[in-house]
Design a protein around this motif. Sequence first.
Motif, PDB file in Angstrom:
ATOM      1  N   GLY A 171      62.543 -59.009  50.223  1.00 42.47           N
ATOM      2  CA  GLY A 171      63.489 -58.156  49.942  1.00 42.47           C
ATOM      3  C   GLY A 171      64.098 -57.414  50.817  1.00 42.47           C
ATOM      4  N   LEU A 172      62.767 -56.782  51.650  1.00 42.88           N
ATOM      5  CA  LEU A 172      62.768 -55.728  52.527  1.00 42.88           C
ATOM      6  C   LEU A 172      63.678 -56.479  53.770  1.00 42.88           C
ATOM      7  CD1 LEU A 172      59.788 -53.506  52.279  1.00 42.88           C
ATOM      8  CD2 LEU A 172      62.148 -52.822  52.117  1.00 42.88           C
ATOM      9  N   GLU A 173      63.347 -57.786  54.314  1.00 44.91           N
ATOM     10  CA  GLU A 173      63.948 -58.307  55.216  1.00 44.91           C
ATOM     11  C   GLU A 173      65.136 -58.770  55.094  1.00 44.91           C
ATOM     12  OE1 GLU A 173      64.589 -61.319  57.939  1.00 44.91           O
ATOM     13  OE2 GLU A 173      63.341 -59.377  58.138  1.00 44.91           O
ATOM     14  N   GLY A 174      65.756 -58.957  53.697  1.00 48.03           N
ATOM     15  CA  GLY A 174      66.994 -59.182  53.533  1.00 48.03           C
ATOM     16  C   GLY A 174      67.906 -57.870  53.841  1.00 48.03           C
ATOM     17  N   ILE A 208      70.422 -57.956  56.930  1.00 48.81           N
ATOM     18  CA  ILE A 208      71.921 -57.914  56.625  1.00 48.81           C
ATOM     19  C   ILE A 208      72.686 -56.721  57.444  1.00 48.81           C
ATOM     20  CG2 ILE A 208      72.105 -56.649  54.647  1.00 48.81           C
ATOM     21  CD1 ILE A 208      74.178 -60.101  55.578  1.00 48.81           C
ATOM     22  N   ILE A 209      71.793 -55.478  57.485  1.00 51.74           N
ATOM     23  CA  ILE A 209      72.226 -54.575  58.341  1.00 51.74           C
ATOM     24  C   ILE A 209      72.726 -55.028  59.831  1.00 51.74           C
ATOM     25  CG2 ILE A 209      71.982 -52.444  59.098  1.00 51.74           C
ATOM     26  CD1 ILE A 209      70.518 -51.548  56.501  1.00 51.74           C
ATOM     27  N   THR A 210      71.579 -55.568  60.200  1.00 52.99           N
ATOM     28  CA  THR A 210      71.834 -56.224  61.848  1.00 52.99           C
ATOM     29  C   THR A 210      72.862 -57.131  61.807  1.00 52.99           C
ATOM     30  OG1 THR A 210      69.416 -55.781  61.755  1.00 52.99           O
ATOM     31  CG2 THR A 210      70.176 -56.628  63.647  1.00 52.99           C
ATOM     32  N   GLY A 211      72.845 -58.150  60.998  1.00 45.71           N
ATOM     33  CA  GLY A 211      73.999 -58.986  61.176  1.00 45.71           C
ATOM     34  C   GLY A 211      75.388 -58.662  61.048  1.00 45.71           C
ATOM     35  N   THR A 212      75.481 -57.556  60.145  1.00 45.10           N
ATOM     36  CA  THR A 212      76.723 -57.189  59.989  1.00 45.10           C
ATOM     37  C   THR A 212      77.295 -56.284  61.000  1.00 45.10           C
ATOM     38  OG1 THR A 212      76.540 -57.136  57.387  1.00 45.10           O
ATOM     39  CG2 THR A 212      78.151 -55.753  58.491  1.00 45.10           C
ATOM     40  N   ILE A 261      72.780 -56.856  49.252  1.00 44.02           N
ATOM     41  CA  ILE A 261      74.003 -56.020  48.792  1.00 44.02           C
ATOM     42  C   ILE A 261      73.802 -54.629  49.028  1.00 44.02           C
ATOM     43  CG2 ILE A 261      74.843 -55.282  46.451  1.00 44.02           C
ATOM     44  CD1 ILE A 261      74.618 -58.166  45.555  1.00 44.02           C
ATOM     45  N   ILE A 262      72.499 -54.123  48.824  1.00 42.13           N
ATOM     46  CA  ILE A 262      72.252 -52.627  49.124  1.00 42.13           C
ATOM     47  C   ILE A 262      72.604 -52.154  50.802  1.00 42.13           C
ATOM     48  CG2 ILE A 262      70.449 -50.852  49.236  1.00 42.13           C
ATOM     49  CD1 ILE A 262      69.200 -52.649  46.760  1.00 42.13           C
ATOM     50  N   GLY A 263      72.133 -53.160  51.504  1.00 43.32           N
ATOM     51  CA  GLY A 263      72.050 -52.888  53.040  1.00 43.32           C
ATOM     52  C   GLY A 263      73.443 -52.216  53.539  1.00 43.32           C
ATOM     53  N   PRO A 264      74.527 -53.188  53.233  1.00 46.35           N
ATOM     54  CA  PRO A 264      75.713 -52.843  54.036  1.00 46.35           C
ATOM     55  C   PRO A 264      76.335 -51.447  53.448  1.00 46.35           C
ATOM     56  CG  PRO A 264      75.817 -55.178  53.462  1.00 46.35           C
ATOM     57  CD  PRO A 264      74.389 -54.534  52.843  1.00 46.35           C
TER      58      PRO A 264
END
Length: 393
Positions: free
Chosen positions: A217-220, A224-228, A343-346
């Motif tokens: 979950g931490l990886e997700g 996603i922050i990095t990918g975005t 979902i949380i990351g962005p």
Amino acid sequence: MEEKVKIRAVLLGGFVVLLIAMGVGRFAYTPLLPPMMEQYGFDADDAGLLASLNYLGYLVGAFAAGALCRVLGEGRLLVVGLALSVLSTAATGLFLSLSAVGLLRLVAGLASAFCFVAASGAVLNALAREGRDGLAGLFYGGVGFGIVLSGLLAVPLLEQFNATGAWVALGLLSALLLWPVRGLLHGSPVQPRRKKAAAKPPLPRGGRFYRLVAAYGLEGFGYIITGTFLVAAAGTVFEAAGAAGVWIVAGCAAIPSAFLWSQAARRFGALPSLIAAYFLQAIGIALPVFFPNPVGVTLGALLFGGTFMGIVGMALATGGSLLPAGRARVIGLMTGIYGIGQIIGPFLAGFMAARTGSFDLSLIVAATAVCAGGLLLLPDALRGASSSSSPAP
């Protein structure tokens, strides 16, 4: 000889599924977003909403996919997911309203989760039956190849048509690529497994499994922050074309990464290799912050692209090995937890970027989360845990 041909067909089919549903269906949004904002009239808030709807669809699909695999069979769920992916990709070029495109991004996320969970379960089961688990990394390379393909095609498609035409063209291309998937469908259970459904095996229990799920979950969240924001962060160093090229660099690194990391896991152990990938990715995420120059940004993209699919492959293989009779169920749970992080990351990263005026703090938070995921797995690795071991009581 026939067994070798069958394994090749299964791997190729799974590779193409991820290329279509993940590399194109999900990630073509990144290179097509700037012209979409201009042509469709979307602002930054709209773009963030569309991304969040896609992640929400992925989350819902991931949690539902395990049960749907038991009811429909992995083969039928693959067919449903691929149909939804191709149609939602093409249809994004046929509607211009925010509500319609938002619905299509939601469906695309749902489809990508269906395809990812069902294809992962089908491929891993087929390889396990033949004792060829070490080849699983070849299958996950489809995501990186799809990222590169959509990134390379975006520019000429936009020049020839526009954002709407590019989406339609990518949808048609996805439809043309469906033929090799039949090799995976022939090796997957198409009929529902009713007898096994009544005796549903319980999910693994114990700290080892829970730590693996939490680390995933931490990886997700960090991924996603990095990918975005990777391309946006690169825009402070490169011009527009160079910043887009950074995304292609990450995709190129992702193509062989899952296979190479799976080989490392076979030689050095699953958890030590997984931890190494986490720490290398954390370094890659942080590099553009501490070295905001072409070398730092490019090396960061290589480390990020070279680890995120490797982590996916190793983590899901490790989790799936704890419940061989219910791989799709474990993969669905882990993918769902990964989706919560996405979902949380962005939201958090966008909040911080809006108030600091840069993406530096967002990337630092992402790197910290990924590093924390690696640290969570460290005690189990030190105790000599392996991908084939049972969860600790």
